[in-house]
Design a protein around this motif. Structure first.
Motif, PDB file in Angstrom:
ATOM      1  N   GLY A   1      28.746  68.770  -4.543  1.00  0.00           N
ATOM      2  CA  GLY A   1      28.685  67.310  -4.433  1.00  0.00           C
ATOM      3  C   GLY A   1      29.789  66.659  -5.249  1.00  0.00           C
ATOM      4  N   ILE A   2      30.241  65.484  -4.763  1.00  0.00           N
ATOM      5  CA  ILE A   2      31.263  64.710  -5.480  1.00  0.00           C
ATOM      6  C   ILE A   2      30.775  63.265  -5.554  1.00  0.00           C
ATOM      7  CG2 ILE A   2      33.630  63.841  -5.426  1.00  0.00           C
ATOM      8  CD1 ILE A   2      34.412  66.347  -3.848  1.00  0.00           C
ATOM      9  N   THR A   3      30.832  62.708  -6.749  1.00  0.00           N
ATOM     10  CA  THR A   3      30.455  61.299  -6.869  1.00  0.00           C
ATOM     11  C   THR A   3      31.675  60.484  -7.259  1.00  0.00           C
ATOM     12  OG1 THR A   3      29.861  61.601  -9.186  1.00  0.00           O
ATOM     13  CG2 THR A   3      28.078  61.704  -7.567  1.00  0.00           C
ATOM     14  N   SER A   4      31.483  59.186  -7.192  1.00  0.00           N
ATOM     15  CA  SER A   4      32.567  58.269  -7.503  1.00  0.00           C
ATOM     16  C   SER A   4      32.214  57.467  -8.740  1.00  0.00           C
ATOM     17  CB  SER A   4      32.776  57.319  -6.332  1.00  0.00           C
ATOM     18  OG  SER A   4      33.581  56.245  -6.737  1.00  0.00           O
ATOM     19  N   SER A   5      33.238  57.045  -9.421  1.00  0.00           N
ATOM     20  CA  SER A   5      33.036  56.157 -10.566  1.00  0.00           C
ATOM     21  C   SER A   5      32.636  54.763 -10.127  1.00  0.00           C
ATOM     22  CB  SER A   5      34.303  56.084 -11.394  1.00  0.00           C
ATOM     23  OG  SER A   5      34.587  57.349 -11.929  1.00  0.00           O
ATOM     24  N   ARG A   6      32.522  54.560  -8.833  1.00  0.00           N
ATOM     25  CA  ARG A   6      32.041  53.262  -8.363  1.00  0.00           C
ATOM     26  C   ARG A   6      30.522  53.259  -8.191  1.00  0.00           C
ATOM     27  NH1 ARG A   6      36.467  52.228  -3.829  1.00  0.00           N
ATOM     28  NH2 ARG A   6      37.593  53.893  -4.865  1.00  0.00           N
ATOM     29  N   CYS A   7      29.923  54.459  -8.263  1.00  0.00           N
ATOM     30  CA  CYS A   7      28.469  54.548  -8.157  1.00  0.00           C
ATOM     31  C   CYS A   7      27.839  54.107  -9.478  1.00  0.00           C
ATOM     32  CB  CYS A   7      28.047  55.987  -7.875  1.00  0.00           C
ATOM     33  SG  CYS A   7      28.817  56.703  -6.432  1.00  0.00           S
ATOM     34  N   THR A   8      26.562  53.779  -9.427  1.00  0.00           N
ATOM     35  CA  THR A   8      25.857  53.420 -10.659  1.00  0.00           C
ATOM     36  C   THR A   8      25.575  54.694 -11.461  1.00  0.00           C
ATOM     37  OG1 THR A   8      23.682  53.696  -9.676  1.00  0.00           O
ATOM     38  CG2 THR A   8      24.691  51.508  -9.482  1.00  0.00           C
ATOM     39  N   ASN A   9      25.175  54.504 -12.708  1.00  0.00           N
ATOM     40  CA  ASN A   9      24.778  55.642 -13.542  1.00  0.00           C
ATOM     41  C   ASN A   9      23.645  56.415 -12.886  1.00  0.00           C
ATOM     42  OD1 ASN A   9      26.491  55.397 -15.822  1.00  0.00           O
ATOM     43  ND2 ASN A   9      25.306  53.632 -16.492  1.00  0.00           N
ATOM     44  N   GLU A  10      22.682  55.677 -12.372  1.00  0.00           N
ATOM     45  CA  GLU A  10      21.498  56.301 -11.803  1.00  0.00           C
ATOM     46  C   GLU A  10      21.874  57.145 -10.583  1.00  0.00           C
ATOM     47  OE1 GLU A  10      21.888  53.156 -12.678  1.00  0.00           O
ATOM     48  OE2 GLU A  10      20.655  53.161 -14.476  1.00  0.00           O
ATOM     49  N   GLU A  11      22.835  56.629  -9.794  1.00  0.00           N
ATOM     50  CA  GLU A  11      23.247  57.368  -8.599  1.00  0.00           C
ATOM     51  C   GLU A  11      23.998  58.650  -8.956  1.00  0.00           C
ATOM     52  OE1 GLU A  11      23.659  53.217  -6.119  1.00  0.00           O
ATOM     53  OE2 GLU A  11      25.468  54.275  -6.753  1.00  0.00           O
ATOM     54  N   THR A  12      24.918  58.537  -9.909  1.00  0.00           N
ATOM     55  CA  THR A  12      25.680  59.741 -10.258  1.00  0.00           C
ATOM     56  C   THR A  12      24.768  60.764 -10.927  1.00  0.00           C
ATOM     57  OG1 THR A  12      26.411  58.586 -12.229  1.00  0.00           O
ATOM     58  CG2 THR A  12      27.960  58.725 -10.450  1.00  0.00           C
ATOM     59  N   TYR A  13      23.858  60.268 -11.749  1.00  0.00           N
ATOM     60  CA  TYR A  13      22.913  61.186 -12.385  1.00  0.00           C
ATOM     61  C   TYR A  13      22.127  61.944 -11.318  1.00  0.00           C
ATOM     62  CZ  TYR A  13      18.807  62.853 -14.895  1.00  0.00           C
ATOM     63  OH  TYR A  13      17.818  63.644 -15.404  1.00  0.00           O
ATOM     64  N   LEU A  14      21.699  61.186 -10.302  1.00  0.00           N
ATOM     65  CA  LEU A  14      20.844  61.805  -9.289  1.00  0.00           C
ATOM     66  C   LEU A  14      21.607  62.830  -8.448  1.00  0.00           C
ATOM     67  CD1 LEU A  14      17.942  61.007  -9.286  1.00  0.00           C
ATOM     68  CD2 LEU A  14      18.314  59.689  -7.203  1.00  0.00           C
ATOM     69  N   VAL A  15      22.877  62.543  -8.177  1.00  0.00           N
ATOM     70  CA  VAL A  15      23.652  63.497  -7.375  1.00  0.00           C
ATOM     71  C   VAL A  15      23.837  64.802  -8.154  1.00  0.00           C
ATOM     72  CG1 VAL A  15      25.900  63.973  -6.321  1.00  0.00           C
ATOM     73  CG2 VAL A  15      24.805  61.757  -5.959  1.00  0.00           C
ATOM     74  N   GLN A  16      24.164  64.691  -9.446  1.00  0.00           N
ATOM     75  CA  GLN A  16      24.338  65.938 -10.201  1.00  0.00           C
ATOM     76  C   GLN A  16      23.006  66.671 -10.328  1.00  0.00           C
ATOM     77  OE1 GLN A  16      23.800  66.672 -13.921  1.00  0.00           O
ATOM     78  NE2 GLN A  16      22.345  64.961 -13.984  1.00  0.00           N
TER      79      GLN A  16
END
Lengths: 980, 166
Positions: free
Chosen positions: A370-385
């Motif tokens: 998975g790859i997240t963006s720095s445009r996502c919220t903290n909660e979103e990036t946390y959830l993807v990882q």
């Protein structure tokens, strides 16, 4: 027009700790010393009429409405410019004052249109309010005399004498003549209109442009009754020096300067505080709403990062959120040559889960990530990882910070113990020497750039280290003391030279080093930089900067008082990015510029949530707060909380994913909000890797460049459509609040949750706040953070825990996070990307004020009026040598590839260096950039590419292929099959 | 969003203006409060302060174009177009007004077919208001190319104009 909900106290808040007691209208009032009488009264709930005063600006005293009587003083002083003093007795309402105020208002209204009912400011117009407050009932002067209101003058009624205007051969005037004072509307700016006929010449716009934004684009032209507000040399706003920040629009007490959205749609009925989704400044905004529609964005005066200011992007460029290009239904396809098929959420999610499971069954569990963006919220990036680590069962998660600030995390962690900037933005108010290296704040972090310029105008000294003459080097009322115009790729050489001077000229803060830092590493570093080879004289041939200037700059930094370093991607995006970050930290430690207000090491984060996405464990080797996956205690805490066994080995970084895809071992990826096909270096390598994969899932607002290679598209939500938090460059965690329903039906974290469930890993959050609660529970530096607490405090700078219950504006105060500061060795190793006869120029890349990153958002707004294509900036000398004229098409060839852009000849460049931005996909800026990267973190070396530039007359082969591919993909989107 | 510095780089400034402005700014920009002396210097050199000079002055002084334009436009003395061959200044201060300056002003404007700050179509005369020429004893006063003329009336003005144009 001010925000519909904020109270304006008239003059800025005083920060004095000494309190003064006075009497206003018989009431005892106690305020800090330095407070104006106007503000003291306002704080006590006594409203003194005012027009030219607003708390965003220094007192001016021009409108003559806020006059008061003060016992023992003659006349009627203006309460805005009069400061309180102990025992003062103020009367704000007397018959004489009432008469004066009515008289003043009568004059204002005699030269103002009487169209209140159809005026965009109706109901929130301060002039209208004041007319009501003073009880204006008549205007004895009439409305026919000299005025700025009517396009024509009636010669009989006006009392004008003879005028040459419209006079015939015999010198006879017609009955009506054009009014020389009337100026029609200026609607040239895409976002706001200027209607001088409504202007009361209070100068608030002019002062806002000067004091708040620091651009000085506005002035009062002429004098007396002829005075009018003019942009630059009486130009249209669009042709002036105006940067469209909107501070003037916000400051205007009438409808003279109004948002076009306000004119078109009317005023809002409610307002929601949220956080901007553009750069790392993280401005707080009030989204002024009518139902679910944004009427306008007004920067929040209480915003702790921006204090009521904004830039053209945050305030105005939000149209992308409702742009017709938004894709709002899930789509899937088997091959990227197939048309898209619109499907239900159930089908899309089930399809992804089954594909990912199939890939893992066939190629092994490490074949997806998975790859997240720095445009996502903290909660979103946390959830993807979490999904990747717990659901996919591997550590193949990375974030776009890989390509921007990963060296910051590594460099600051290894020297000081924490992967973050040390200060809050307001720290600069106590700074005496500002050192900017590899950052361009007025373009990339405009609101902080304005704050910096304000401090510089107030007397702070400035050192700029940059290959280009960025605006800060010399911009109205600001001039750098030293511009070290180094060659790209020589930051570490420069930093070592500065250190050499500090070490060999006895400028070290020996006491600080002895108390706060580890002695042996310091001694090693000292010996390293003291070597003659790092003297400015020896390094001059490498950096290209005169040695004496380097010495002077080093002396100023070390001895000029509180010195603060601000840096950006010009430091990190190099083969020695991490080394340069360490070199910066070393300089700050060696001179004792750490651990208090006014000093520090401040990475200016590119995107809104770079800091946050890194904090949230988005790197393959780290859980939240930079704790290594190999750390058993940490890993066990996550295993316990998540109910799974986690791997102790780091997963793939983004560039490793590409490599693995090309060698056939990495087949599926879930990409949230990131556009690797445009933003990552060596585009052809990236697209080859994407083409080699079997299931690419893109969750985004638009069919971005990466989505054109995708097999599944999941419609993401904009920052207006969800709850969450962003963490800005100063570690400030601020709330993002939902103001409208997600266009695609789900907030991004909900989609991740659906996917986790379909993959067989349970997630049951009902609100983003529950995700933050989990983050807080598992992360020591976040223990004290919750949505409720952020709501209460406005925002919180981590660490926030038992030790720091209100957060931490300045870090490393008494000791470093790691205990003692650690000097890392910073040997200069030249990049392998060298100029040659074949590639004699160095290309470096950056961004521009009006556009943002890959441009997915800003290209879909009227900001394209300022920048509708990327251009190649080239020095006149290099241009002339190649017969290149302004606007010519030029081919740029590197070892990686070639592209074609139009030339912009600019003395901001130094000879031998060319520059471009990467906001438009067709520009192919990253077709040219190479695979070189930071030795420690793989952050790409975007800032140094050896190229040749020649005049050409057609697009590059890549651009032709890209155009054809784009057309095909757009057609496949057009042909998308919808369910019956 | 055009930056001052970019504007100054455009080749649109006629060479004689560029040379004159740079001579003045180079000579004066180090002195405190240099903008007004520079504007005087430019007007002395060129007879007016051309619009094209503003970006260059701004760049040299590290001011914005708006800053410079605001100052130029504030002072009527600084003209933004070349003057006519002769400059007529009519006094509008109290003493002159009491002695018929308003009627004189109306007459002169009509006779020359210009308003204040304008130049006659043949380029001969520029008409400017002025606030006190210090010649109150002989109000109303007028000054032509630096030469004072007292007790001016519409008739005397016409006579002077006749004499001038023959």
């Amino acid at each position: 027009m001010l925000s519909i909900v904020e109270i304006d106290y008239g003059t800025p808040k005083s920060t004095s700790g000494t309190m003064v007691e006075l009497d206003i209208d018989g009431r005892s009032v106690c305020v800090p010393e330095g407070t104006s009488v106007l503000r003291a009264a306002a704080q006590a709930g006594i409203a003194i009429p005012k027009l030219c005063a607003t708390e965003m600006l220094d007192a001016f005293g021009s409108c003559r409405l806020c006059l008061v009587e003060i016992e023992g003083r003659k006349g009627y002083p203006a309460s805005c410019t009069t400061l309180v003093s102990a025992g003062m007795k103020v009367n704000t309402q007397t018959p004489k004052l009432a008469e004066i105020r009515r008289g003043v208002m009568e004059l204002y209204i005699s030269d103002h249109p009487l169209d209140c009912l159809t005026c965009p400011a109706n109901g929130h117009c301060e002039l209208q309010d004041m007319a009501g407050v003073v009880g204006l009932r008549e205007v004895r002067y009439g409305y026919d005399g000299a005025n700025h209101v009517h396009p024509e003058i009636d010669m009989e009624k006006s009392g004008y004498g003879w005028t040459a205007l419209g006079a015939d051969d015999q010198g006879r005037s017609p009955k009506t003549v054009p009014n020389p004072l009337f100026v029609g509307k200026d609607e040239s700016n895409p976002y706001f209109a200027f209607d001088p006929s409504k202007c009361i010449v209070c100068s608030r716009c002019v002062r806002a442009c000067e004091e708040v934004q620091g651009t000085f684009a506005l002035t009062i032209q002429g004098r007396g009754f002829d005075s009018k507000v003019a942009a630059s040399q009486d130009n249209r706003f669009l042709d002036s020096e105006c940067v469209s920040c909107g501070a003037c629009v916000q400051a205007c007490p009438t409808a003279t300067l109004s948002e076009k959205s306000l004119i078109d749609k009317g005023q809002a009925e409610h307002s929601v505080v949220t956080t901007c989704a553009y750069c790392g400044v993280g401005c707080s905004f009030r989204a002024e709403m009518k139902g679910q529609e944004v009427m306008r964005m007004v920067p929040n005066k209480d915003g702790q990062a921006n204090h009521g200011h904004s830039c053209v992007k945050g305030r105005f460029a939000i149209g992308y959120a409702t742009h017709p290009d938004r894709i709002t239904t899930p789509m899937i396809r088997a091959r990227i040559s197939d048309p898209w098929r619109v499907v239900t959420w159930e089908e899309a999610i089930a399809h992804v889960a089954s594909e990912f499971k199939r890939i893992q069954a066939r190629y092994g569990k490490h074949a997806i990530g998975g790859i997240t963006s720095s445009r996502c919220t903290n909660e979103e990036t946390y959830l993807v990882q979490k999904l990747v680590r717990a659901g996919f069962g591997n550590n193949n998660v990375d974030t776009c910070a890989r390509v921007c600030h990963s060296p910051t995390g590594y460099g600051l962690k290894s020297t000081m113990g924490e992967s973050a900037g040390t200060q809050d933005f307001d720290s600069i108010e106590s700074t005496e020497v500002v050192l900017v290296i590899g950052a361009n704040p007025t373009d990339a972090h405009p609101v902080f750039g304005s704050q910096m310029k304000r401090r510089l105008r107030a007397g702070a000294r400035l050192i700029v280290i940059d290959p280009r003459r960025i605006d800060l080097v010399r911009t109205p009322h600001v001039q750098a003391d030293y511009h070290l115009k180094l060659r790209p790729g020589t930051n570490v050489a420069m930093l070592n030279s500065l250190a050499h001077v500090i070490v060999t000229e006895g400028l070290l803060d020996e006491d600080f080093v002895a108390r706060r830092c580890e002695p042996e590493p310091f001694a090693r570093w000292r010996a390293l930089v003291a070597q003659d080879k790092y003297s400015p004289e020896a390094m001059e041939s490498v950096t290209g900067v005169p040695a004496e200037m380097v010495r002077d700059a080093a002396r100023l930094y070390a001895t000029g008082g509180n010195a603060a370093i601000y840096y950006g991607l010009g430091v990190t995006e190099h083969a020695q990015g991490s080394t340069a970050v360490m070199g910066i930290a070393n300089l700050a430690m060696a001179t004792g510029n750490i651990g208090r207000k006014g000093v520090g090491v401040n990475p200016l984060r590119g995107q809104n949530n770079v800091q946050g996405s890194c904090d949230m464990g988005s790197f393959p080797h780290e859980f939240t707060a930079y704790r290594h996956v190999g750390d058993d205690a940490v890993r066990h805490s996550f295993e316990q909380a998540w109910g799974v066994t986690l791997l102790a080995e780091p997963g793939l970084r983004i560039p490793n994913m590409f490599e693995a895809a090309l060698d056939g071992s990495f087949k599926g990826v879930y990409i949230e909000g990131e556009d690797i096909a445009q933003s990552d270096p060596d585009t052809q390598h990236v697209t080859a890797a994407l083409t080699a994969m079997e299931c690419i899932v893109v969750q985004d607002l638009f069919l971005n460049e990466t989505a054109k290679f995708a097999h599944v598209f999941l419609p993401g939500s904009s920052f207006l459509e969800k709850d969450g938090t962003f963490t800005n460059a100063e570690r400030r965690v601020s709330r993002v609040r939902k103001v409208m329903d997600p266009k695609g039906g789900y907030a991004d974290w909900e989609i991740t949750q659906l996917l986790a469930q379909a993959m067989g890993y349970p997630m049951h959050y009902t609100h983003a706040s529950e995700i933050m609660d989990e983050i807080a529970a598992l992360t020591p530096t976040f223990h004290g953070i919750s949505f409720d607490k952020i709501d209460e405090l406005g925002s919180i700078q981590w660490p926030c825990n038992e030790e720091h219950p209100l957060g931490t504006p300045v870090m490393h105060v008494d000791e470093f996070v790691r205990g003692k500061g650690h000097f890392m060795l910073t040997e200069y190793v030249p990049t392998s990307e060298k100029v040659s006869t074949e590639y004699p120029l160095i290309l470096t890349t950056g961004r521009i004020l009006s556009q943002y990153n890959v441009g997915a958002q800003t290209r879909r707004t009227a900001n394209v009026m300022w920048h509708d294509e990327d251009r190649l900036e080239i020095h006149p000398h290099d241009a002339e040598e190649r017969g290149i004229a302004e606007g010519d098409w030029v081919g740029i060839v590197s070892r990686a590839g070639d592209t074609v852009l139009r030339a912009m000849i600019s003395e901001r460049m130094q000879p031998g260096v060319v520059y471009t931005t990467f906001h438009f996909p067709g520009s192919g800026a990253n077709v040219i950039t190479t695979e070189n990267s930071d030795w420690a973190t793989n952050c790409p070396e975007y800032k140094v590419t050896a190229v040749q530039v020649t005049r050409v007359n057609q697009p590059s082969e890549w651009q032709k292929r890209h155009r054809a591919f784009t057309e095909t993909q757009e057609a496949l989107l057009e042909q998308s099959v919808k369910p019956a | 969003m055009k930056r001052a510095i970019d504007i100054a780089m455009l080749p649109a400034i006629p060479e004689h203006i560029r040379v004159a402005v740079l001579e003045v700014t180079t000579r004066l920009k180090g002195t405190p409060g240099a903008l007004l002396p520079i504007l005087h210097g430019v007007q002395d050199a060129l007879g007016y302060v051309p619009e094209e000079a503003t970006p260059l002055i701004a760049r040299e002084m590290n001011l914005s174009r708006a800053d410079v334009h605001g100052v130029i436009s504030f002072y009527h003395y600084f003209r933004q177009q070349p003057a006519g061959r002769h400059v007529i200044q009519l006094c509008r201060a109290e003493s002159c007004q009491a002695m018929g300056a308003v009627a004189l002003e109306q007459h002169v404007k009509r006779r020359l077919a210009v308003d204040f700050h304008q130049t006659t179509s043949d380029g001969a005369y520029t008409l400017e208001p002025v606030y006190c020429l210090g010649n109150c004893a002989c109000s109303p006063a007028m000054m032509v190319d630096g030469e004072l003329k007292g007790r001016m009336t519409p008739e005397r003005f016409d006579a002077w104009l006749e004499a001038e144009s023959t």
